[in-house]
Enzyme design. Structure first.
Site, PDB file in Angstrom:
ATOM      1  CG  HIS A  71       4.929   9.319   3.801  1.00  0.00           C
ATOM      2  ND1 HIS A  71       4.453   9.170   5.098  1.00  0.00           N
ATOM      3  CD2 HIS A  71       5.290   8.075   3.420  1.00  0.00           C
ATOM      4  CE1 HIS A  71       4.544   7.904   5.466  1.00  0.00           C
ATOM      5  NE2 HIS A  71       5.055   7.225   4.459  1.00  0.00           N
TER       6      HIS A  71
ATOM      7  NE  ARG B  89       6.882   9.852  13.537  1.00  0.00           N
ATOM      8  CZ  ARG B  89       6.567   9.055  12.531  1.00  0.00           C
ATOM      9  NH1 ARG B  89       6.853   7.768  12.560  1.00  0.00           N
ATOM     10  NH2 ARG B  89       5.925   9.518  11.484  1.00  0.00           N
TER      11      ARG B  89
ATOM     12  CB  THR C  31     -15.355  39.998  13.072  1.00  0.00           C
ATOM     13  OG1 THR C  31     -16.608  40.357  12.488  1.00  0.00           O
ATOM     14  CG2 THR C  31     -14.275  40.933  12.554  1.00  0.00           C
TER      15      THR C  31
ATOM     16  CG  ASP D  36      -0.260   0.153   2.546  1.00  0.00           C
ATOM     17  OD1 ASP D  36       0.830  -0.438   2.723  1.00  0.00           O
ATOM     18  OD2 ASP D  36      -0.786   0.860   3.441  1.00  0.00           O
TER      19      ASP D  36
ATOM     20  CD  GLU E   4       4.175   0.989   7.043  1.00  0.00           C
ATOM     21  OE1 GLU E   4       4.987   1.309   7.922  1.00  0.00           O
ATOM     22  OE2 GLU E   4       3.809   1.806   6.178  1.00  0.00           O
TER      23      GLU E   4
HETATM   24  N1  BES Z   1       8.856   3.294   5.332  1.00  0.00           N
HETATM   25  C1  BES Z   1       8.193   4.005   6.383  1.00  0.00           C
HETATM   26  C2  BES Z   1       8.909   3.901   7.708  1.00  0.00           C
HETATM   27  C3  BES Z   1      10.185   4.710   7.768  1.00  0.00           C
HETATM   28  C4  BES Z   1      10.155   6.059   7.504  1.00  0.00           C
HETATM   29  C5  BES Z   1      11.335   4.106   8.144  1.00  0.00           C
HETATM   30  C6  BES Z   1      11.321   6.797   7.569  1.00  0.00           C
HETATM   31  C7  BES Z   1      12.494   4.821   8.218  1.00  0.00           C
HETATM   32  C8  BES Z   1      12.488   6.189   7.921  1.00  0.00           C
HETATM   33  C9  BES Z   1       6.790   3.495   6.577  1.00  0.00           C
HETATM   34  O1  BES Z   1       6.145   3.182   5.371  1.00  0.00           O
HETATM   35  C10 BES Z   1       5.977   4.587   7.216  1.00  0.00           C
HETATM   36  O2  BES Z   1       5.795   5.604   6.603  1.00  0.00           O
HETATM   37  N2  BES Z   1       5.501   4.392   8.446  1.00  0.00           N
HETATM   38  C11 BES Z   1       4.628   5.316   9.078  1.00  0.00           C
HETATM   39  C12 BES Z   1       3.907   4.567  10.147  1.00  0.00           C
HETATM   40  C13 BES Z   1       2.713   5.299  10.686  1.00  0.00           C
HETATM   41  C14 BES Z   1       1.650   5.461   9.643  1.00  0.00           C
HETATM   42  C15 BES Z   1       2.191   4.555  11.873  1.00  0.00           C
HETATM   43  C16 BES Z   1       5.390   6.485   9.664  1.00  0.00           C
HETATM   44  O3  BES Z   1       6.521   6.343  10.142  1.00  0.00           O
HETATM   45  O4  BES Z   1       4.845   7.604   9.631  1.00  0.00           O
HETATM   46 ZN    ZN Z   2       5.454   5.094   4.464  1.00  0.00          ZN
END
Ligand code: BES
Ligand code: ZN
Length: 456
Positions: free
Chosen positions: A427, A328, A315, A88, A153
């Site tokens: 992203h 995080r 307003t 995905d 994921e």
């Molecule tokens: N591939 C990423 C994880 C990642 C991002 C690993 C940057 C190392 C560096 C994964 O697909 C991802 O984006 N995970 C999400 C998880 C969230 C939706 C719970 C994230 O990290 O935002």
């Molecule tokens: Zn990702």
């Protein structure tokens, strides 16, 4: 290995064409209108897995998106690799910022541009090609493998966790292998030994039951947007530390060895700043940028909504405000415990005259693994052969929630061998995968299976 490697070389074009076909399927897991595309993508992957010779291939229906499973278990006495990835992708919006269509993979300057190019279709595809090369040249794989590729994921879907918990015997293996991370830099092969966890909470602050004239009412009631911004402003102190009581209690500090190892990495601070378009790198006092991203917890407002944001002015005292906040987390912070702490802290900061409600949007635990496990060392040798230089050991700030679930339920060593780059735009608009890394990734993966074979 010579035959396998030359098959990989000869197969470069067809590997690229196959990846393009995979990328053309808009498997955006969060958008309900892409539901059929996500399913088509699972079927496409399953067909390819069958085509290269994996067995018992199935797309497993869940209440969300399908899980794709397959295996090749004909290497008695050899270790079993459980390979995990995801098919995905994140939404491609805002579309207007893409230089080429997100689902029409396009080559420019040595990079393949498309949503999912590195995260994670390109990285799943390189393992498929590595296994195909072994199977087509030798009729076998050097090790046993099980494939487990999910379609949720990017939305922290609950289905895979449940599947792993209820299918521990089926998934029994000797190690977990994942390629869903990045390299430290171009030409710096990397093994990732730590990921941050995450907890994501939507905060709703409600005041009067409808928007009010700010002349007629401003002064007599609490403005929910003033309240919300005031709360947010208090979540971090002047040292960049999170003010939630007890927030740092379970944080495992970095070791001295880690800190000095990070300091020796070729981090180009000026290049990093100019790539991001910022004048300064900021954050928690007392830590370097790498340390803050990899090994310190952080809190970010991902989005804010409320009041009048149209053209011109209006307003009002708005009736409500909303913020999406993520934290995080690092070992041993627990996402649910942190969510509780966050909610009670925010409640305590809310002024009279507003109510606060929360919606939790998923959570994932942090992950850390020792660097000296023999399988991790084997991955190091494979990367050395694929890239011509030894890997560095890094942590990363992103999250892959199922990794902690694997660790807790299956209790296996995990190898995170990533081939993305820090500027791969995961992203974001114009996501790309560097083709050279894609091809080196195929070779490295092929070497890794070879290295895992007990006789080699
Ligand atoms: N591939 C990423 C994880 C990642 C991002 C690993 C940057 C190392 C560096 C994964 O697909 C991802 O984006 N995970 C999400 C998880 C969230 C939706 C719970 C994230 O990290 O935002
Ligand atoms: Zn990702």
């Amino acid at each position: 290995m010579d035959r396998v490697l030359s098959a990989i070389d000869r197969g470069r074009d067809s590997a690229l064409e196959g990846l393009k076909a995979f990328l053309r399927i808009p498997s955006v897991s969060t958008h309900p209108h892409h539901r059929d595309d996500v399913k088509d993508c699972a079927d496409f992957l399953a067909d390819e897995m069958r085509r290269i010779g994996l067995r018992e291939v199935e797309t497993i229906t869940t209440t969300g998106h399908p899980i794709v499973y397959g295996e090749w278990m004909d290497a008695p006495g050899q270790p079993t690799v459980l390979f995990y990835g995801h098919y995905d992708v994140q939404p491609a919006e805002p579309f207007e910022l893409w230089k080429s269509e997100p689902f029409d993979p396009t080559l420019r300057g040595g990079d393949l541009f498309a949503r999912g190019a590195t995260d994670d279709k390109g990285q799943v595809w390189l393992h498929l090609k590595a296994m195909e090369a072994h199977l087509s040249q030798t009729g076998r794989l050097p090790v046993n493998v099980k494939w487990l590729i999910e379609g949720e994921e990017e939305v922290t879907g609950p289905n895979l966790d449940a599947y792993v918990e209820t299918h521990q015997e089926k998934l029994a293996a000797d190690l977990i292998l994942i390629s869903d991370t990045t390299m430290f830099d171009y030409d710096v092969p990397s093994i990732c030994y730590g990921l941050r966890g995450i907890t994501y909470i939507e905060v709703l602050v409600k005041g009067p039951n409808e928007d009010l004239h700010s002349g007629g009412y401003g002064g007599s009631v609490t403005n929910p947007l003033n309240a919300l911004s005031g709360i947010i402003a208090q979540l971090l102190d002047e040292n960049g530390r999170i003010t939630i009581p007890g927030f740092y209690d379970d944080v495992v500090p970095m070791t001295q060895e880690e800190r000095s190892a990070y300091a020796k990495l070729p981090f180009d601070e000026a290049g990093y700043k100019s790539r991001l378009g910022v004048a300064d790198l900021t954050g928690e006092t007392g830590f370097t940028a790498l340390e803050r991203v990899w090994a310190r917890p952080t809190l970010d407002v991902n989005g804010l909504l409320g009041g009048f944001t149209g053209e011109g002015s209006k307003t009002i005292v708005p009736s409500k405000g909303m913020a999406k906040v993520s934290m995080r987390l690092v070992p041993d912070q627990d996402p649910n415990k942190i969510a509780e702490m966050f909610e009670s802290h925010v409640r305590s900061l809310a002024p009279p005259g507003v109510t606060v409600e929360f919606i939790r949007h998923g959570a994932g635990k942090p992950f850390l693994t020792p660097q000296d496990h023999p399988y991790i060392q084997a991955a190091g040798r494979a990367l050395q052969k694929g890239f011509g230089k030894p890997p560095v050991f890094i942590r990363e700030g992103g999250s892959i929630p199922v990794v902690a679930t694997f660790q807790e339920t299956l209790n296996l060593p995990t190898v995170l061998m990533g081939f993305g780059l820090p500027d791969c735009n995961a992203h974001a608009p114009n996501e790309k995968f560097n083709l050279e890394n894609f091809y080196r990734g195929i070779a490295s993966a092929a070497w890794f299976y070879h290295e895992l074979n007990a006789g080699s």
